[in-house]
Design a protein around this motif. Structure first.
Motif, short mmCIF file in Angstrom:
data_model
loop_
_atom_site.label_atom_id
_atom_site.label_comp_id
_atom_site.label_asym_id
_atom_site.label_seq_id
_atom_site.Cartn_x
_atom_site.Cartn_y
_atom_site.Cartn_z
N VAL A 58 61.63 64.02 72.20
CA VAL A 58 60.27 63.74 72.68
C VAL A 58 60.08 64.50 73.99
CG1 VAL A 58 58.61 61.98 73.38
CG2 VAL A 58 60.35 61.43 71.66
N THR B 197 65.72 63.77 66.71
CA THR B 197 64.39 63.50 67.25
C THR B 197 64.38 63.75 68.75
OG1 THR B 197 64.11 61.76 65.58
CG2 THR B 197 62.60 61.73 67.44
N GLN C 254 67.62 66.00 49.07
CA GLN C 254 67.81 64.84 49.92
C GLN C 254 67.85 65.25 51.38
OE1 GLN C 254 71.32 63.51 47.53
NE2 GLN C 254 70.33 61.53 47.64
N VAL C 255 67.07 64.56 52.21
CA VAL C 255 67.17 64.75 53.65
C VAL C 255 68.36 63.91 54.12
CG1 VAL C 255 66.03 64.47 55.88
CG2 VAL C 255 64.70 65.12 53.86
N VAL C 256 69.38 64.56 54.66
CA VAL C 256 70.65 63.87 54.90
C VAL C 256 70.99 63.69 56.38
CG1 VAL C 256 71.67 64.56 52.70
CG2 VAL C 256 71.95 66.04 54.71
N PHE D 157 71.84 59.87 53.03
CA PHE D 157 71.29 59.96 54.38
C PHE D 157 72.25 59.36 55.39
CE2 PHE D 157 68.66 58.57 57.97
CZ PHE D 157 68.17 59.80 58.33
N GLN D 158 72.60 60.11 56.43
CA GLN D 158 73.61 59.69 57.39
C GLN D 158 73.11 59.87 58.81
OE1 GLN D 158 77.57 61.42 56.04
NE2 GLN D 158 76.35 61.75 54.19
N CYS E 180 61.42 57.18 73.41
CA CYS E 180 61.79 57.35 72.00
C CYS E 180 62.72 58.54 71.78
CB CYS E 180 60.54 57.52 71.14
SG CYS E 180 59.55 56.03 70.97
N GLY E 181 62.85 59.39 72.79
CA GLY E 181 63.73 60.54 72.63
C GLY E 181 64.94 60.50 73.54
N GLY F 264 52.91 60.19 73.29
CA GLY F 264 51.56 59.76 72.94
C GLY F 264 51.18 60.03 71.50
N PHE F 265 52.05 60.68 70.76
CA PHE F 265 51.74 60.97 69.36
C PHE F 265 51.58 59.66 68.59
CE2 PHE F 265 52.79 62.25 64.96
CZ PHE F 265 51.90 63.30 64.82
N PRO F 266 50.53 59.54 67.76
CA PRO F 266 50.30 58.27 67.07
C PRO F 266 51.41 57.96 66.06
CG PRO F 266 48.33 59.66 67.03
CD PRO F 266 49.46 60.51 67.53
N LEU F 267 51.93 56.75 66.17
CA LEU F 267 53.00 56.33 65.27
C LEU F 267 52.53 56.36 63.81
CD1 LEU F 267 55.92 55.20 65.24
CD2 LEU F 267 54.89 52.92 65.21
N LEU G 9 56.10 61.23 57.48
CA LEU G 9 57.43 60.95 56.94
C LEU G 9 57.34 60.46 55.49
CD1 LEU G 9 58.95 59.24 60.09
CD2 LEU G 9 59.78 61.36 59.07
N ARG H 239 62.19 55.83 55.64
CA ARG H 239 61.34 56.76 54.88
C ARG H 239 62.12 57.94 54.33
NH1 ARG H 239 58.00 54.15 58.29
NH2 ARG H 239 56.02 53.56 57.35
N LEU H 240 63.31 58.15 54.84
CA LEU H 240 64.13 59.25 54.32
C LEU H 240 65.27 58.69 53.48
CD1 LEU H 240 64.31 61.32 57.58
CD2 LEU H 240 62.81 61.69 55.63
N ILE I 297 58.76 49.49 69.58
CA ILE I 297 57.91 50.56 69.11
C ILE I 297 56.47 50.22 69.38
CG2 ILE I 297 57.36 51.99 67.17
CD1 ILE I 297 59.95 51.90 66.47
N ASP I 298 55.82 51.13 70.02
CA ASP I 298 54.42 50.98 70.34
C ASP I 298 53.62 51.77 69.31
OD1 ASP I 298 52.31 50.13 71.82
OD2 ASP I 298 53.16 50.80 73.73
N GLU I 299 52.33 51.76 69.48
CA GLU I 299 51.52 52.52 68.53
C GLU I 299 51.55 54.02 68.80
OE1 GLU I 299 47.62 50.91 68.21
OE2 GLU I 299 48.39 48.96 67.57
N ARG I 300 52.10 54.36 69.96
CA ARG I 300 52.24 55.79 70.28
C ARG I 300 53.67 56.08 70.72
NH1 ARG I 300 47.66 58.77 70.45
NH2 ARG I 300 45.79 57.56 70.05
N ILE I 301 54.11 57.29 70.44
CA ILE I 301 55.46 57.69 70.80
C ILE I 301 55.58 57.78 72.32
CG2 ILE I 301 57.11 59.62 70.67
CD1 ILE I 301 56.78 58.16 68.01
N LEU J 134 62.99 53.46 66.88
CA LEU J 134 62.17 54.42 66.13
C LEU J 134 62.93 54.91 64.90
CD1 LEU J 134 59.58 56.26 66.07
CD2 LEU J 134 60.97 57.98 67.23
N ASN K 163 67.95 57.70 51.20
CA ASN K 163 68.60 58.18 49.99
C ASN K 163 70.08 57.92 50.18
OD1 ASN K 163 70.03 60.66 50.96
ND2 ASN K 163 67.96 61.27 51.52
N VAL L 168 61.36 53.28 61.66
CA VAL L 168 60.31 54.19 61.20
C VAL L 168 60.88 55.36 60.38
CG1 VAL L 168 58.47 55.76 61.96
CG2 VAL L 168 58.85 53.59 63.16
N ILE L 169 61.91 55.99 60.90
CA ILE L 169 62.35 57.25 60.29
C ILE L 169 63.34 57.02 59.15
CG2 ILE L 169 63.48 59.47 60.74
CD1 ILE L 169 62.21 59.46 63.50
#
Lengths: 342, 342
Positions: B137, B135, B129-131, A40-41, A16-17, B106-109, B116, A34-35, A8-12, A26, A37, A30-31
Motif C-alpha cells: 500500500v 500486497t 490457480q493463483v498460488v 494457494f499458500q 494494510c500494507g 483510500g482505495f475502496p474495499l 478479486l 477469493r483466491l 478492515i475499513d471501507e477503504r484501504i 485484509l 484453491n 478479503v484476499i
C-alpha cells in the motif's frame, strides 16, 4: 489460535500494507478467500507446487521502497534479494526471476540505468537469472517514480520440507545477525535523520546461507526472513502457523548502537523494524550447534546466534524475556508502522 | 534487420510504455543489455527454461489499465487472461499464477473485492490457480488506485517449439477474430465517448484455443497476442525476430462497425489498437486449413481467418494490401498511442 481481529475499513489504509495486524486481516478476510484453491499458500514466503515429479517454488513481491536509493542498496538490489530470499525460505534453490517495471512519466533515465545495473550485479551474486520482463509507464502523478515487481521460481531438493507450519516444541530459534538495519537506513535516508552514515541496509541474498544450513543435515523445520513487521511479525506468523509458543531472550538479540540510538530517538522498537538480509531458522535443538557453526562460516551468517526456543506454552504467542529479568508479550504489530520500507 | 532508431530521452516518456518504437528502444538499449544472460528472453511473450528435464514457461505482466472497470471486463480479469495468454503464446500449458497488488491508500474495499472475485472467476475459466501473492500500500497520490502484477508458470509439452523467431517464408497468418475491441472499450469508458454500449473488451483466456491449435498437428511456428501496439506491433515483432516479410490483406481483417466508427471519429487505426483475446498464428500453409477449422470450433476462435502470409520479400517489414488495391507499409507504431490500455 487467536483470531485476527477485524480491522478492515471501507477503504484501504496504509496499515494494510505494513506487515501487521491490518494487513493480515485484509489478507485473511478479503484476499485469501477469493483466491481459494487447494494450492494457494498465501501464508508462506513462497508456494510449493508439484510439477512433473519435481517441487517448484514460486514467489512474488512488489517493491515500493522510498527513497529508491538508500545506504547499502537500492530498489533494484532489494527486488532481486527479496524474491531470492522468499524462495530460499522454503528450502528452494532460486533459479529464474521475472522483472515488472511500472515507471512514472518523467523518471530519470540515469536512475533507471543505475537501478538496472544494480539488479544485474545482485542477480550475479545470488546466482539467479532474470529471464523475462514487462515495462509499463503511467502519466506524471499516477505513480511515485518507480515500482518494481520480481517473481521467482526455483526447485526444492527432494526430502526438504520447510514451512512456517513445521516448527516443533523444543526447537531452537537461530537468527543470523543484527536487527533493524534496513528499516533505519531507509527511514533515515527518507527523513534526513542523520543516521545514514552509520546504518546501512542489510539487504543480501540468503540462498547461499540456506544452502549451508541444509548441508548441515536434518532438523531444519521453518525459515522466515523478517522483513515488513520485523522479527515480531515473522515469529508470530510461525507461532500461529505451527500452533506453538515462542520465547525470545532479549539479551541474545544483536542491535547495532546506531540502530538502538535511532530507535530511542524515534520511539521505534527494533523488533518491529524491517530487515532484508536476516532470517530466523527453527531447528531441532540437537542440531542447533552444528547448524550454528556452519552458518557462522558463511559471509551472511557470521553473527548467527540462538535467540530463543519454541514452547508448548502460550501457543500462537511470542514472549520476550527482557534483559532486566521481566517478560512481555511480543504481539503482531498493529498500527501503521513505517510505510514504503520495501 | 532495421535497427531500432534511438528515441530515448533523458526522462521516461509515456511512449516508452506504449508497445511501439520508443518502448522497443528503451528495452533494447537500456533494459536488455543490463539483464543480459544466456536465458534472457525479453523479445518473447514468455521465457522457456530448462528445469529437471522439462521445459518451464515463465512470464510476467503488470496491469495499469484505467479505468479499472470497463465494458467486458476489469483489471482482475485482464491480469489473469493476459498472463495466461503470454504463456500460451509459447505453446505452454499455464498452471500457476502469482498476484502482486499495489494499492493506493483510500482505495475502496468494495472495488478490491469485486476485482478479486473477477480474478477468481477468470482463473477458474482458464484452469489456472493463483498460488502466491503480495500486497503493498502506498500513500494517497503515490499511485492511481490499483496496479496489479501477475506472473505465471506453465509447462511446454515435449516436441513443441513455438517462438516469434520461427516464422518461415510461405507460412499462413491466421487471426482469430476482430481487431481493436479492447482498446476502444477502455478508451470509450475512460473518455466517455459513447461507444461503451456497443464495444466490449475481447479479454479472454486463449490457452484452450492454443490447445486446439496444437492438437491439429504440426506446423505451428509462431504465436503472439496483439495487445499493446496492436496487430501492427505484433506482426512487426515476428517479422523482425524471424527475419521475414509479411503481407496482410486488409479485406481479410474483421473490424466491428462500432470499432470502425470509433476509429474514424478519433483518427485511430485499428491495426494499432490493443486486443486482449486475439492471437496471430504463423502456420505451415499445408496445415492452415485443418488448423483453421479446428480453431473455428472453439469458443474464442469462431471468427478465425487467414489474414496474410509470410514472404521472403522485404524482410523485417509488414505490408498491407489495401481494400482499394494499393499497398502500404505497416510500420511499428512510433508515437504515444493510448496509455494505460492494459
Amino acid at each position: 489460535m487467536r483470531p485476527i481481529i477485524a480491522m478492515i475499513d471501507e477503504r484501504i489504509s496504509l496499515a494494510c500494507g505494513s506487515g501487521g495486524r491490518a494487513m493480515h486481516a485484509l489478507l485473511e478476510k478479503v484476499i485469501f478467500p477469493r483466491l481459494n484453491n487447494p494450492l494457494f499458500q498465501g501464508e508462506e514466503d513462497a508456494a510449493l507446487l508439484p510439477l512433473e515429479g519435481a517441487t517448484l517454488a514460486f514467489s512474488t513481491d512488489s517493491y515500493v521502497v522510498s527513497p529508491l536509493f538508500f545506504p547499502g542498496g537500492d530498489i533494484g538490489r532489494l527486488a532481486i534479494n527479496g524474491t531470492v530470499n522468499d524462495l530460499a525460505m522454503r528450502g528452494a534453490i532460486p533459479r529464474y526471476l521475472s522483472l515488472g517495471l511500472i515507471l512514472e512519466e518523467g523518471f530519470p533515465l540515469a536512475d533507471l540505468e543505475r537501478i538496472l545495473d544494480s539488479m544485474g550485479q545482485a542477480a550475479l551474486e545470488a546466482h539467479v537469472q532474470v529471464v523475462t520482463g514487462d515495462t509499463k509507464v503511467v502519466a506524471r502523478g499516477q505513480a511515485d517514480g518507480l515500482f518494481v515487481n520480481t517473481s521467482g521460481v526455483g526447485l526444492v531438493p527432494p526430502g526438504i520440507a520447510i514451512s512456517a507450519a513445521n516448527a516443533q516444541v523444543g526447537d531452537s530459534l537461530i537468527l543470523n545477525g543484527g536487527l533493524g538495519e534496513h528499516g533505519i537506513a531507509v527511514l533515515s535516508q527518507r527523513e534526513g535523520l542523520g543516521f545514514e552514515a552509520e546504518v546501512v541496509s542489510d539487504t543480501a541474498p540468503l540462498n547461499g546461507l540456506v544452502a549451508e544450513l541444509l548441508s548441515a543435515g536434518e532438523g531444519i523445520r521453518a525459515l522466515r526472513d523478517p522483513t515488513r513487521g520485523g522479527l515480531a511479525a515473522s515469529l508470530n506468523e510461525i507461532a500461529r502457523s505451527s500452533r506453538v509458543g515462542m520465547i525470545v531472550e532479549e539479551e541474545a538479540l544483536l542491535i547495532q548502537p546506531a540502530v538502538a540510538a535511532a530507535c530511542e530517538l524515534l520511539g521505534l522498537d527494533p523488533l518491529y523494524l524491517a530487515n532484508e538480509g536476516k532470517m530466523i531458522a527453527c531447528v531441532h535443538p540437537a542440531e542447533a550447534g552444528k547448524i550454528l557453526s556452519r552458518m557462522r562460516g558463511h559471509r551472511y551468517g557470521q553473527e548467527s546466534r540462538i535467540i530463543g526456543r519454541v514452547t508448548a506454552d502460550h501457543p500462537g504467542r511470542v514472549v520476550l524475556n527482557t534483559a532486566i529479568g521481566g517478560s512481555r508479550i511480543v504481539d503482531i504489530p498493529a498500527g501503521e508502522l513505517l510505510p514504503r520500507i520495501c
